[in-house]
Scaffold this active site. Structure first.
Site, PDB file in Angstrom:
ATOM      1  CB  THR A   1      -0.898  -0.079   1.075  1.00  0.00           C
ATOM      2  OG1 THR A   1      -0.251  -0.046   2.424  1.00  0.00           O
ATOM      3  CG2 THR A   1      -1.963  -1.159   1.166  1.00  0.00           C
ATOM      4  N   GLY A   2       2.424   0.827   0.216  1.00  0.00           N
ATOM      5  CA  GLY A   2       3.312   2.330  -0.034  1.00  0.00           C
ATOM      6  C   GLY A   2       2.654   2.897  -1.514  1.00  0.00           C
ATOM      7  CE  LYS A   3       4.148   9.575  -4.585  1.00  0.00           C
ATOM      8  NZ  LYS A   3       4.693  11.076  -4.004  1.00  0.00           N
ATOM      9  CD  GLN A   4       9.956   2.490  -4.879  1.00  0.00           C
ATOM     10  OE1 GLN A   4      10.217   1.926  -3.901  1.00  0.00           O
ATOM     11  NE2 GLN A   4      10.986   2.933  -5.763  1.00  0.00           N
TER      12      GLN A   4
ATOM     13  CE  LYS B   1      -2.368   0.214   6.293  1.00  0.00           C
ATOM     14  NZ  LYS B   1      -2.302   1.235   5.186  1.00  0.00           N
TER      15      LYS B   1
ATOM     16  CD  GLU C   1      20.262   3.762  -3.971  1.00  0.00           C
ATOM     17  OE1 GLU C   1      21.300   3.511  -4.679  1.00  0.00           O
ATOM     18  OE2 GLU C   1      19.374   4.583  -4.339  1.00  0.00           O
TER      19      GLU C   1
ATOM     20  CE1 TYR D   1      16.397  -0.698 -15.856  1.00  0.00           C
ATOM     21  CE2 TYR D   1      16.487   1.762 -15.668  1.00  0.00           C
ATOM     22  CZ  TYR D   1      16.213   0.651 -14.983  1.00  0.00           C
ATOM     23  OH  TYR D   1      15.985   0.380 -13.996  1.00  0.00           O
TER      24      TYR D   1
ATOM     25  CD  GLU E   1      28.831  -2.092 -11.421  1.00  0.00           C
ATOM     26  OE1 GLU E   1      28.117  -1.398 -12.542  1.00  0.00           O
ATOM     27  OE2 GLU E   1      28.710  -2.020 -10.155  1.00  0.00           O
TER      28      GLU E   1
ATOM     29  CG  HIS F   1      26.441   0.213  -8.493  1.00  0.00           C
ATOM     30  ND1 HIS F   1      26.569  -0.459  -9.886  1.00  0.00           N
ATOM     31  CD2 HIS F   1      25.223   0.804  -8.694  1.00  0.00           C
ATOM     32  CE1 HIS F   1      25.738  -0.120 -10.680  1.00  0.00           C
ATOM     33  NE2 HIS F   1      24.512   0.487  -9.995  1.00  0.00           N
TER      34      HIS F   1
END
Length: 679
Positions: free
Chosen positions: A51-54, A77, A131, A194, A244, A287
Site C-alpha cells: 500500500t506504499g506510494k512507490q 493490515k 539500495e 535499460y 563493472e 554502486h
C-alpha cells in the site's frame, strides 16, 4: 592497503518447508533455487509494502502491462488495495494467495526483515530493489539463504527481473523500452541494462528474460546463476552480460562460458560490456560493490577474460542490438525481423582499443576513499584496539610486518579472516589468504592453527593471535565494520599492532542511526568540499584527476561509469563521475549543475539520462531550473532516453535555451567532445 566492503546487523529469523515452484526433485541447497528465476505469465506475484506510494505506482503499471499481481502485504493490515487482497504478513499471504514471487518495496532499514520474512514463508523468488541496505544485515540474509533450498533472492540494490515474453515485471524497469523477443540480459547496472534493452528493441530482436543482479557487494543472484537459466531457456537465442569493476563475478562468468562452449554443439552467442575502465583509484564508483579491492581484477582484466572465451565486447550498450544481430547470424540462428531498427542505430561491434587503464592508487589518504564509507584515521583505529587491551603503537623499525584482518569474501558471500605473512610498499597485500566463516555461526577457532601457519608464526604466539582475532571480531560485529585490517609484528611471543586501516559502511548509520559513536569520528575537513556538498543532496560526485574538461551528469552508477569510459574511448576527457541517484528531483539536477560548475576545468556539460525511476521530464525541468537560477554560460549537451523520454525531449526542444539535444549516445558524445575542444 585499502580493502574490502560493507556490512551491518539486524536480528532476523528463518524457517523452511516445501516449495511448489522449483523443478528440482532433489533439494540440496541454495543452488537448487536457480530455476525459480524463470518467471513468466504463470508467475503469481505479491508486493511487500503493497500500500506504499512507490509500490502502488509500480503495481498499477505492472498490472496494466500484464503482470499477474495477486495481492500484497502491509504489516497490520487486512483489506483491499487496487482491488486486490492485502494481508498483514507474508506467512498468511503465502497460505492464501500462493505466490511464486514477491517484490519488496520498503525502505532500506525495513528490507532485511522483509526479506527474512519471505525466506521464512518460503516464497520461491524474492526481489529486493532497495539500495543502501546495511551489509551486516545482508550478510545475515546470505547466511540464511545458504541454509535452505526454497527461496532465491534477486538484489538487493537491483532494478529487478522481467520477462518480456511472459509480460511479468518485478522491479521498476522502464516498460516502454521492452519488446518480447530472443535476447536474455543479465546486468549489475540498471541503467546500462535499460540501454541494452532499448538497443535490442530497436534492432528488432527484443528480449526474453532480463535479470538485474544489482550493484551491491553481495548479490543474491550472480552472473553464473543467470547464465545457467538462459542456457536452457528455449526463448533465449543470445545473451547480453553487463558487468563493472568490483568483485570477480565476471571472471567466474568467463570460466562458466568456457565450459559451456565445450559441452554445447551450438552455444548461444554472448556479448558483454564492462564499466569502470576509467575509474578513480580506491573509490566506490556509485554502486556499493563497484570498488577494486586488493587481489581483485580491474575492468580491462575482466574484458580480456571474457574476450578470451569468445565473448564479443562492446564499448557502449547502445551497440548491443547490432552486435547481437551479427552474432546470431554467425551462429546459424536466424537474426529475426529488424524492421524496427532506426537509422540512428548504425553501430558496429567494438574490440577494446584506445581505452586507458585504471590509474594506480598512489596514497591511502581519506580523499582516496569512498565517501559513502567511513575510514577512520589510523590513530583512532589504534585507540579502538588499545581500549580492548591490545599493544598498539607506531612501528619502531624492528620486526617483520604481517597483516591480519576481517573483510568480506565476495565468492562465498560471507565474512572472512584475511592473513598475509608479508607486506610491501608496492603491493600492500601479497600472499593474502582468506578464511571464510558463516556470519551467524561465527569464526571457529579450530582454524587458528591454519592461520598461524600461513602467517608463519611460532607456537608461542598462539594465545596472542587468538586474542587479536577475537578482538577484531568483537569490533567487527558490534561496531558494524566492513573492513578491519591490521599490520603487526611479533615480539617475544606477543603480537604488537603497528598499523590499522578500519572501514565502517555508513548505511547502518544513515538508515537506522546505529553506530553514531563510530560515525562521529568522520573528519569532513579532510574530504573534498565539493564531494561533501553533493553528498548532502544524495548525489555521488567524484572529481577525476587530470585534464578532464567535460562535466558529466548521469543517473545511475553503471551508466555514469560507462559514460566516462565511452567519452575516453571517443577521445574525450571527463572531469568527473556524477550519479544523480535513482530518486533525483529537478532540484537535485540543479544542484548537480552547481557542483559541476565549481570545477574550472569544465568547458561543456554532458547530460546523459536513461530513465527508470528517474523521469525524463523531471531531468529536463531540472536543466531549465539550472539555467534560470545559476546563470549558465557553458554549452550543455543533453541526451534523454527511457521513462518519460518524449516529454523530456519536448521540454528541451521548446525551451529556447542554447541546448544541444540528441537521441543517440555517440552523436551526443561527439558533440560534447567537439564543444570541449573548441573552448
Amino acid at each position: 592497503m585499502a580493502t574490502m566492503i560493507r556490512h551491518f546487523a539486524h536480528r532476523i529469523s528463518s524457517r523452511v518447508t516445501t516449495n511448489h515452484f522449483s523443478t528440482s526433485t532433489r533439494r540440496n541447497g541454495y543452488e537448487d533455487t536457480i530455476a525459480n528465476l524463470k518467471i513468466g505469465s504463470h508467475t503469481r506475484v505479491i508486493f511487500q509494502g503493497f500500500t506504499g506510494k512507490q509500490a502502488t505506482v509500480n503495481a498499477k503499471e505492472s498490472i496494466a502491462w500484464g503482470t499477474n499481481i495477486v495481492g500484497g502485504v502491509t504489516p497490520g493490515k487486512n483489506g483491499e488495495h487496487l482491488g486486490l487482497p492485502v494481508l498483514p504478513n507474508v506467512r498468511e499471504a503465502m497460505e492464501q494467495l500462493k505466490p511464486d514471487a514477491t517484490g519488496i518495496y520498503v525502505a532500506a532499514h525495513q528490507a532485511p526483515g522483509a526479506i527474512a520474512e519471505a525466506i521464512a514463508a518460503e516464497i520461491p523468488l524474492i526481489v529486493a530493489v532497495a539500495e543502501h541496505i546495511p551489509i551486516h544485515d545482508i550478510l545475515r540474509i546470505h547466511s540464511m539463504l545458504k541454509s535452505q533450498s526454497k527461496s532465491r533472492l534477486v538484489g538487493a540494490n537491483a532494478p529487478g527481473i522481467i520477462s518480456a515474453i511472459g509480460m511479468c515485471r518485478i522491479g521498476f524497469q522502464p516498460l516502454p523500452c521492452f519488446m518480447p523477443g530472443r535476447i536474455g540480459i543479465v546486468a549489475k547496472s540498471g541503467t546500462l541494462s535499460y540501454e541494452a534493452v532499448a538497443s535490442t528493441t530497436r534492432a528488432g530482436l527484443g528480449q526474453s528474460l532480463c535479470i538485474g543482479m544489482g550493484g551491491d557487494v553481495l548479490a543474491g543472484t550472480n552472473f553464473v546463476d543467470a547464465l545457467k537459466i538462459l542456457e536452457n531457456d528455449d526463448d533465449t537465442d543470445g545473451i547480453v552480460l553487463i558487468g563493472e569493476i568490483g568483485g570477480v563475478a565476471e571472471l567466474q562468468a568467463a570460466d562458466w562460458i568456457r565450459e559451456y562452449k565445450k559441452r554445447s554443439t551450438n552455444p548461444k552467442p554472448i556479448s558483454a560490456c564492462i564499466g569502470g575502465v576509467i575509474a578513480a583509484p580506491g573509490r566506490v564508483m556509485g554502486h556499493a560493490g563497484a570498488l577494486v579491492l586488493p587481489g581483485e581484477p580491474d575492468a580491462l582484466t575482466k574484458i580480456k577474460a571474457l574476450e578470451d572465451v569468445g565473448v564479443t565486447i562492446v564499448k557502449h550498450p547502445a551497440r548491443f542490438g547490432d552486435a547481437m544481430k551479427t552474432l546470431l547470424g554467425r551462429s546459424g540462428r536466424a537474426s529475426g525481423d529488424a524492421s524496427t531498427t532506426v537509422a540512428s542505430q548504425r553501430r558496429s561491434m567494438h574490440t577494446v582499443r584506445r581505452i586507458r587503464p585504471i590509474l594506480k592508487a598512489t596514497s591511502r589518504s581519506n580523499k582516496a576513499q569512498q565517501k559513502c564509507t567511513l575510514y577512520i584515521k589510523k590513530d583512532l583505529a589504534l585507540d579502538l584496539l588499545r581500549e580492548r587491551g591490545f599493544n598498539a603503537g607506531e612501528y619502531s623499525g624492528k620486526g617483520r610486518k604481517r597483516v591480519l584482518g576481517i573483510a568480506v569474501d565476495r565468492s562465498t558471500l560471507s565474512p572472512c579472516i584475511i592473513a598475509s605473512p608479508t607486506i610491501t610498499l608496492d603491493d600492500p597485500l601479497v600472499e593474502v589468504k582468506k578464511f571464510p566463516f558463516d556470519y551467524r555461526k561465527g569464526f571457529d577457532m579450530i582454524r587458528l592453527p591454519a592461520i598461524s601457519e600461513h602467517l608463519q608464526l611460532g607456537n608461542s604466539t598462539k594465545d596472542s593471535l587468538s586474542k587479536l582475532i577475537n578482538g577484531l571480531l568483537d569490533i567487527y560485529m558490534k561496531k558494524e565494520a566492513f573492513l578491519l585490517e591490521t599490520t603487526f609484528v611479533e615480539r617475544l611471543g606477543e603480537l604488537n599492532v603497528v598499523g590499522a586501516n578500519f572501514g565502517f559502511d555508513d548505511a547502518a548509520f544513515r538508515s537506522t542511526k546505529r553506530q553514531g559513536d563510530i560515525h562521529a569520528l568522520r573528519r569532513i575537513e579532510d574530504e573534498d568540499p565539493q564531494e561533501v556538498e553533493a553528498e548532502k543532496d544524495g548525489i555521488v560526485y567524484i572529481k577525476l584527476a587530470g585534464e578532464g574538461n567535460i562535466g558529466t551528469l548521469v543517473n545511475g552508477a553503471g551508466l555514469a561509469m560507462n559514460t566516462v569510459d565511452a567519452l575516453a574511448d571517443a577521445g574525450g576527457k571527463a572531469a568527473n563521475f556524477l550519479d544523480t541517484g535513482g530518486k533525483a528531483t529537478s532540484e537535485t539536477v540543479k544542484k548537480s549543475f552547481q557542483v559541476i560548475l565549481q570545477d574550472k576545468r569544465v568547458k561543456v556539460i554532458f547530460v546523459n539520462i536513461f530513465g527508470g525511476l528517474t523521469l525524463g521530464d523531471m531531468i529536463a525541468n531540472g536543466i531549465l531550473l539550472a539555467f534560470k537560477e545559476l546563470e549558465m554560460n557553458l554549452p550543455v549537451v543533453v541526451r534523454i532516453r527511457g521513462t518519460h523520454e518524449e516529454e523530456g525531449q519536448k521540454i528541451i526542444a521548446e525551451s529556447g535555451l542554447p541546448l544541444h539535444a540528441f537521441d543517440g549516445f555517440e552523436e551526443a558524445a561527439a558533440k560534447a567532445i567537439e564543444l570541449a575542444n573548441k573552448a
